[in-house]
Design an enzyme around this catalytic site. Sequence first.
Site, PDB file in Angstrom:
ATOM      1  N   GLU A 100     -30.124   3.394  63.749  1.00  0.00           N
ATOM      2  CA  GLU A 100     -31.020   3.377  62.585  1.00  0.00           C
ATOM      3  C   GLU A 100     -32.490   3.403  63.031  1.00  0.00           C
ATOM      4  OE1 GLU A 100     -29.964   3.830  59.654  1.00  0.00           O
ATOM      5  OE2 GLU A 100     -31.409   3.041  58.231  1.00  0.00           O
TER       6      GLU A 100
ATOM      7  N   THR B 228     -32.475  16.233  48.096  1.00  0.00           N
ATOM      8  CA  THR B 228     -32.449  15.309  49.237  1.00  0.00           C
ATOM      9  C   THR B 228     -31.068  14.668  49.403  1.00  0.00           C
ATOM     10  OG1 THR B 228     -33.605  13.501  50.317  1.00  0.00           O
ATOM     11  CG2 THR B 228     -33.314  13.296  47.942  1.00  0.00           C
TER      12      THR B 228
END
Length: 915
Positions: free
Chosen positions: A412, A554
């Site tokens: 991440e 998106t």
Amino acid sequence: MIRHENKTGWAVYWVICGLLALLADLGMCMPAKTNESDVFEKYTYRSNYSDSELFQSTYTEKHLDLLRNETRNLFYYGFNQYMKYGYPYDEVKPISCIPHRRNRRNYRETTRNDVLGNFTLTLLDNLDTFVIMGDQQGFEEAVDKVRRLFTKFDIDSTVQVFETNIRILGGLLSAHLYAVDPRKGHCIKGYDGFLLRLAYDLGKRLVIAFDNNIDDPAKFNDDIPVIIPFPRTNLLKGPSYVPSQLQAEQCTSGVTSFVVEFSLLSRLTGDHIFEDISRYTFLRIWHMRTGHDLIPMTIRTNKFMFTDSLTGVGASIDSFYEYALKYAILFDDEEFFRIWASSYRALLINSQNSEGFFPNVNVKSGLELSEWIDALGGFFPGLQALSGDIPNAILSHRIYLKLWNYYGAIPERWNHNAERSEPLFEYLKRPYRNGDLLDGFDEETTNEFLLKNSVALEWYPLRPEFVESTYYLYQATKDPLYLRIGEAFLQRFRSEFIAPCGFGGVLDVRTGTRQDRMESFVLGETLKYLYLLFDAGNALHGSQSASSNTIFSTEAHPLWYDQELVRMYSGPVFRLKKDDRDLYRGKKHYISDRVGNMNRLRGIFSPITSSQYAERLEKAFVQLKRHFYGNVENSWQELYVTDKVRKLLLGRKLGNMTVGERIFVHANLHKKLASFSERSEYYSEDGWWTNKVPKQLTDQYIVDPDYLGLAKCTASKSREQHFLVSPIFSDDTSFYRSDLMHQLSLRRPPYLPNSANPELELDFAFYDRFVQGKPICLAPSNTTVFGAVMEEPTNENRGTRIVKLSNKQDRSTAGIYIDDLSSFRAVFEKQKPGDLNSFGEYVHFEEADRNTVNKTSMEALRILKINGYHVGKNENVWVNSNSSGINVAKGLSYNNEGIVEINRIPVINMRAISK
Ligand code: DMJ
């Protein structure tokens, strides 16, 4: 709202479910614990293909078919397991095989509740995935399920407005377009537009979150109202029912990423508010940028201002860039394209580093501010490719390939400067040097520490961004390296991430601990892009250009809008009435399923009925329009900034402005300035500027004011598959530079199989076929590379203006010309004979250079990059010798040969030229 046929039977069922849910919520009734053997019985995925069939790296049509089919099978496996163990709830827990639902007991658990709106998320986020996989029957069945489940979104759930927009509203719009547009070949017979009606219902519930003090401009810091929506809303009751702690702060993406879905909703329904308000917000946020054209990532909702100074391309800001470009493509909007171009140029100047990726910088100084990049930023190479900047896209994608190679996942957050990272620095009181053993640690424990230290946030929830970019880059280059990445990705999905009831990522990339969650984007984005990568003939390829007005949202929902569609919508069937309140009047309001039942139970305490909430929603919607059109839209008008307008407005508190953009001014001011705001003046600007280039240069070179090529596409026209070689890998001697530079932060966790070649590009089958024995390793250069900043850009100059020069004969690039060197940001390399420079060449100065290099130290500089422009090996940077920036006191001068010097050290590829 659920539609019930056999109402009594269902009512009993739902009351029981409601009671069970209530008990579970109170912790009194836990789902039956599944023991391990049950779990593995549920593990039903059986592949038709063996590893050796699938992972052969030939990429023939037949081989791509296998890869595509296997991806498709994995999608069906995941989706069917969701239907079996998760539906009708939002998600399925892939390891424990139970539904994953909102946490009703703790409203603060936003990571869960923001997306789990109790609206059957995985189904709604995946309607168009069936179309992409060519499954018309699956699409129709999924749409039919939606029809049976929902007539409205009057669900008592507090959700994030951004997430609900991109996942649910985007999903509905995409499915609606497929269902009605005969050109795509997926029309649904007898379809009556209900998906659009649902989208409209949801849109209204979301858009009222924009009514944040619009009626009270006194609360704004600026003279022009900036509309910041609340980050969360309750779908049934509206944003005012959300606890204020949940509304305090949000990110730039969250505020600006409505403009695509909302505008399409407006254009399809004829109700303009969605587009008008989201576009207004987007533009006002852009006007709040710094002189560097950078915008921060965190916004305090009720202060209407940014609260940090950090920016980058990843989490919190990603879809701002994405929607600037995609809105421009979808609606042929020049202004949004200019916003994309200016904001991207700002990133190339301030953030892009020598390896081509984009670390976080300070918005005011443009200097690097953090030591990490994140997984979400992995989408950016794809956006660069979509914009046509292929060379930079290839570069920025590479670091994600490295991460995949080392961690078998994308952490991440990864510390690219681990040696300077806070814990290590604190510990050593100096940067760590490779090979150091930490005090009291042996090699193994030192390595363990370094691994731990290399990752700032350790999870990988199977995000799509890396494979998404890989898909775009493959489309742009047809280089087999990208297929190899897809192949390796598929391999890990199939063997490591698969779980009894779907796919689960990892909680910690350093240890491989598994995560019992499958977010809706795993099927709806990650596997969708992987499938598209292998599906050579998919109709969506090649439609990603301005002329076709098609984009992926998106959340990877295909959306399009063009004249043909407008014509189709002139028919009455799919276009809602201008004011659709009639749709609600006189209709019986069903109480929704599990939530409705909960409401019934709670009805004893709550005096407000579901239909009263519906009325409140209508009122809030009408009020929003009144506030927006009454206080904002009619009072503040957009004005094109011409040179004249800019001069007239200098000194006014109107935010930053550049010639060619539009700003908001009060209607009275607009009246006065309108006549100076003719657009033609803008278009002549570049021509006027080009005339400033000295004649010596214009005689020889073609002059191009678009020096970064932002309006061009660098993808080659004939994009045939390279069957014999991967140019992107084998022609690039700097391919392993990042591995050398980040020895301390690219660490392979011990739990991963230690095969001979962890690097996917070195897998024998691929390497042998596509690399053809080219040298792949570059010794590290021993020159010093450093950055230099000369003055901050002002609102006046917005940074130094540059033109690109190409040879008239062969059109090859010759370099650039800079008229005024007053503010720039550059990267230089200091080199002396015998050094190995960053081009991988040994430095030796020819006899002719002897006058050029510094006589005493025999040193010279080379300029590598200036204001985002990478200066090629044989290119020059010409500067106006009278430029105000050439100033001995500031260390900038030029010698008798006309070579520019910095602190008396000549820059061998920078020349002063008089006009
Ligand atoms: C998706 O939901 C969307 O792509 C969003 O814009 C950010 N990233 C997640 C998945 O990682």
